[in-house]
Design an enzyme around this catalytic site. Structure first.
Site, PDB file in Angstrom:
ATOM      1  N   HIS A  97       0.844  -1.195   0.000  1.00  0.00           N
ATOM      2  CA  HIS A  97       0.000   0.000   0.000  1.00  0.00           C
ATOM      3  C   HIS A  97       0.875   1.239   0.000  1.00  0.00           C
ATOM      4  O   HIS A  97       2.092   1.152   0.095  1.00  0.00           O
ATOM      5  CB  HIS A  97      -0.985  -0.003   1.169  1.00  0.00           C
ATOM      6  CG  HIS A  97      -0.354   0.095   2.522  1.00  0.00           C
ATOM      7  ND1 HIS A  97       0.414  -0.908   3.079  1.00  0.00           N
ATOM      8  CD2 HIS A  97      -0.385   1.090   3.453  1.00  0.00           C
ATOM      9  CE1 HIS A  97       0.819  -0.548   4.284  1.00  0.00           C
ATOM     10  NE2 HIS A  97       0.354   0.659   4.527  1.00  0.00           N
ATOM     11  N   HIS A 136       1.451   4.016   1.904  1.00  0.00           N
ATOM     12  CA  HIS A 136       1.981   4.817   3.006  1.00  0.00           C
ATOM     13  C   HIS A 136       3.504   4.951   2.935  1.00  0.00           C
ATOM     14  O   HIS A 136       4.206   4.016   2.552  1.00  0.00           O
ATOM     15  CB  HIS A 136       1.554   4.231   4.348  1.00  0.00           C
ATOM     16  CG  HIS A 136       0.103   4.446   4.635  1.00  0.00           C
ATOM     17  ND1 HIS A 136      -0.616   3.687   5.524  1.00  0.00           N
ATOM     18  CD2 HIS A 136      -0.788   5.362   4.137  1.00  0.00           C
ATOM     19  CE1 HIS A 136      -1.871   4.112   5.577  1.00  0.00           C
ATOM     20  NE2 HIS A 136      -1.999   5.114   4.746  1.00  0.00           N
ATOM     21  N   ASP A 192       5.934   4.968   5.029  1.00  0.00           N
ATOM     22  CA  ASP A 192       6.835   4.063   5.740  1.00  0.00           C
ATOM     23  C   ASP A 192       6.951   2.711   5.039  1.00  0.00           C
ATOM     24  O   ASP A 192       7.726   1.852   5.460  1.00  0.00           O
ATOM     25  CB  ASP A 192       6.414   3.884   7.203  1.00  0.00           C
ATOM     26  CG  ASP A 192       5.026   3.292   7.368  1.00  0.00           C
ATOM     27  OD1 ASP A 192       4.139   3.644   6.575  1.00  0.00           O
ATOM     28  OD2 ASP A 192       4.821   2.481   8.293  1.00  0.00           O
ATOM     29  N   HIS A 193       6.223   2.543   3.930  1.00  0.00           N
ATOM     30  CA  HIS A 193       6.313   1.331   3.118  1.00  0.00           C
ATOM     31  C   HIS A 193       6.882   1.610   1.729  1.00  0.00           C
ATOM     32  O   HIS A 193       7.292   0.685   1.032  1.00  0.00           O
ATOM     33  CB  HIS A 193       4.929   0.687   2.969  1.00  0.00           C
ATOM     34  CG  HIS A 193       4.340   0.245   4.267  1.00  0.00           C
ATOM     35  ND1 HIS A 193       4.241  -1.086   4.641  1.00  0.00           N
ATOM     36  CD2 HIS A 193       3.837   0.952   5.309  1.00  0.00           C
ATOM     37  CE1 HIS A 193       3.704  -1.167   5.842  1.00  0.00           C
ATOM     38  NE2 HIS A 193       3.453   0.057   6.265  1.00  0.00           N
ATOM     39  N   HIS A 241      -7.445  -0.815   5.637  1.00  0.00           N
ATOM     40  CA  HIS A 241      -6.431   0.116   6.145  1.00  0.00           C
ATOM     41  C   HIS A 241      -6.245   1.247   5.145  1.00  0.00           C
ATOM     42  O   HIS A 241      -6.233   2.424   5.513  1.00  0.00           O
ATOM     43  CB  HIS A 241      -5.129  -0.643   6.374  1.00  0.00           C
ATOM     44  CG  HIS A 241      -4.000   0.214   6.861  1.00  0.00           C
ATOM     45  ND1 HIS A 241      -4.027   0.859   8.079  1.00  0.00           N
ATOM     46  CD2 HIS A 241      -2.807   0.532   6.292  1.00  0.00           C
ATOM     47  CE1 HIS A 241      -2.898   1.532   8.247  1.00  0.00           C
ATOM     48  NE2 HIS A 241      -2.139   1.353   7.169  1.00  0.00           N
ATOM     49  N   ASP A 269      -0.187  -3.833   6.384  1.00  0.00           N
ATOM     50  CA  ASP A 269      -0.763  -3.310   7.623  1.00  0.00           C
ATOM     51  C   ASP A 269      -2.222  -3.732   7.800  1.00  0.00           C
ATOM     52  O   ASP A 269      -2.992  -3.038   8.468  1.00  0.00           O
ATOM     53  CB  ASP A 269      -0.695  -1.776   7.625  1.00  0.00           C
ATOM     54  CG  ASP A 269       0.707  -1.253   7.875  1.00  0.00           C
ATOM     55  OD1 ASP A 269       1.632  -2.071   8.044  1.00  0.00           O
ATOM     56  OD2 ASP A 269       0.880  -0.022   7.878  1.00  0.00           O
ATOM     57  N   HIS A 286       4.884  -4.515  10.963  1.00  0.00           N
ATOM     58  CA  HIS A 286       5.143  -3.747  12.184  1.00  0.00           C
ATOM     59  C   HIS A 286       5.277  -4.677  13.381  1.00  0.00           C
ATOM     60  O   HIS A 286       4.569  -5.678  13.479  1.00  0.00           O
ATOM     61  CB  HIS A 286       4.023  -2.743  12.458  1.00  0.00           C
ATOM     62  CG  HIS A 286       4.010  -1.578  11.533  1.00  0.00           C
ATOM     63  ND1 HIS A 286       4.868  -0.511  11.674  1.00  0.00           N
ATOM     64  CD2 HIS A 286       3.240  -1.311  10.439  1.00  0.00           C
ATOM     65  CE1 HIS A 286       4.628   0.369  10.713  1.00  0.00           C
ATOM     66  NE2 HIS A 286       3.645  -0.098   9.946  1.00  0.00           N
TER      67      HIS A 286
END
Length: 259
Positions: free
Chosen positions: A55, A57, A59-60, A116, A133, A175
């Site tokens: 996805h 985001h 942090d990915h 999410h 996530d 995570h």
């Protein structure tokens, strides 16, 4: 034999690396940080073949542009529905697509798991599941896009898809939230002996600086409250009359939970 290892990034992210001893190529999943990946490649004398993205985001995806510059032929494979938000993608895939990685003799089925984010996907190659996530050990992702009620339905349905996979399926989420999730889970089901035992195991792992992941679907069915919403006793205890209403109740409670 494929080896999967976690590269810790930021506070609690894991970037997963798939490699094999008989080939220099490797694949990474959700590289939010390019430097962590580059350190691994240098130390292990590996070449980067492809990136799998669940996805959009940051942090990915934050490491994508740098990795793309360093590896011009790099395959960056991610969700069609989020292409506009991940411009570095070189290949887009949707539900049911098959990603073939011939250099590793590996292929992954794409599973759409919105909730999410609206276009979130997972990559599945038995027994391995990279679920970003969406499904965490003892938890699930927050609902960050769209109306809460609609997103809750989508997330519940996505989790139902994932728990229909074989119980031996290994859950590689991104995570290290397990201990925090377990504290919430025990507030919901304090008498769950499986939960109590799993918390003890995970505490020992973290004390020894080891990841709690991967989990597996069979275990998650026993300890993850978001996967136990069909349990009539839980519904009754929390004054809910259906699995979906219990899921929405739990997700909202988790958002407000102070451990």
């Amino acid at each position: 034999m494929t080896t999967i290892i976690p590269l810790p990034a930021f506070q609690d992210n894991y970037i997963w690396v798939l490699s094999q001893s008989d080939t220099p190529w490797c694949v990474v999943v959700d590289p939010g940080d390019a430097s962590v990946v580059n350190d691994y490649l240098i130390q292990n004398e590996k070449k980067l073949l492809a990136v799998l993205i669940t996805h959009h985001h940051a942090d990915h995806t934050g490491g994508l542009m740098q990795l793309k510059q360093q590896w011009p032929e790099l395959r960056i494979i991610g969700p069609t529905a989020e292409h506009a938000r991940i411009p570095a993608l070189t290949e887009t895939v949707g539900d049911g697509a098959i990603v073939v990685l011939p250099q590793l003799k590996q292929q992954f089925q794409v599973i759409a798991i919105p909730g999410h984010t609206a276009g979130h996907i997972a990559f599945y190659s038995a027994p391995v599941l990279f679920c970003g996530d969406t499904l965490f050990s003892a938890g699930c992702g927050r609902l960050l896009e769209g109306e809460f009620s609609e997103s809750a339905i989508k997330m519940y349905q996505s989790l139902q898809r994932l728990i229909s996979l074989p119980e031996t399926t290994e859950v590689y989420c991104t995570h290290e939230y397990t201990l925090a999730n377990l504290r919430f889970a025990l507030s919901i089901e304090p008498d769950n002996l499986d939960l109590q035992y799993y918390q003890q195991q995970c505490q020992v792992k973290r004390q020894n600086f080891k990841p709690t992941l991967p989990s597996n679907i069979g275990l998650e069915k026993k300890v993850n409250p978001f996967l136990r919403c069909n349990n009539k006793d839980l519904q009754l205890k929390h004054n809910q009359n259906s699995a979906q209403s219990l899921f929405a109740y739990l997700r909202m409670a988790k958002d407000q939970f102070k451990s």
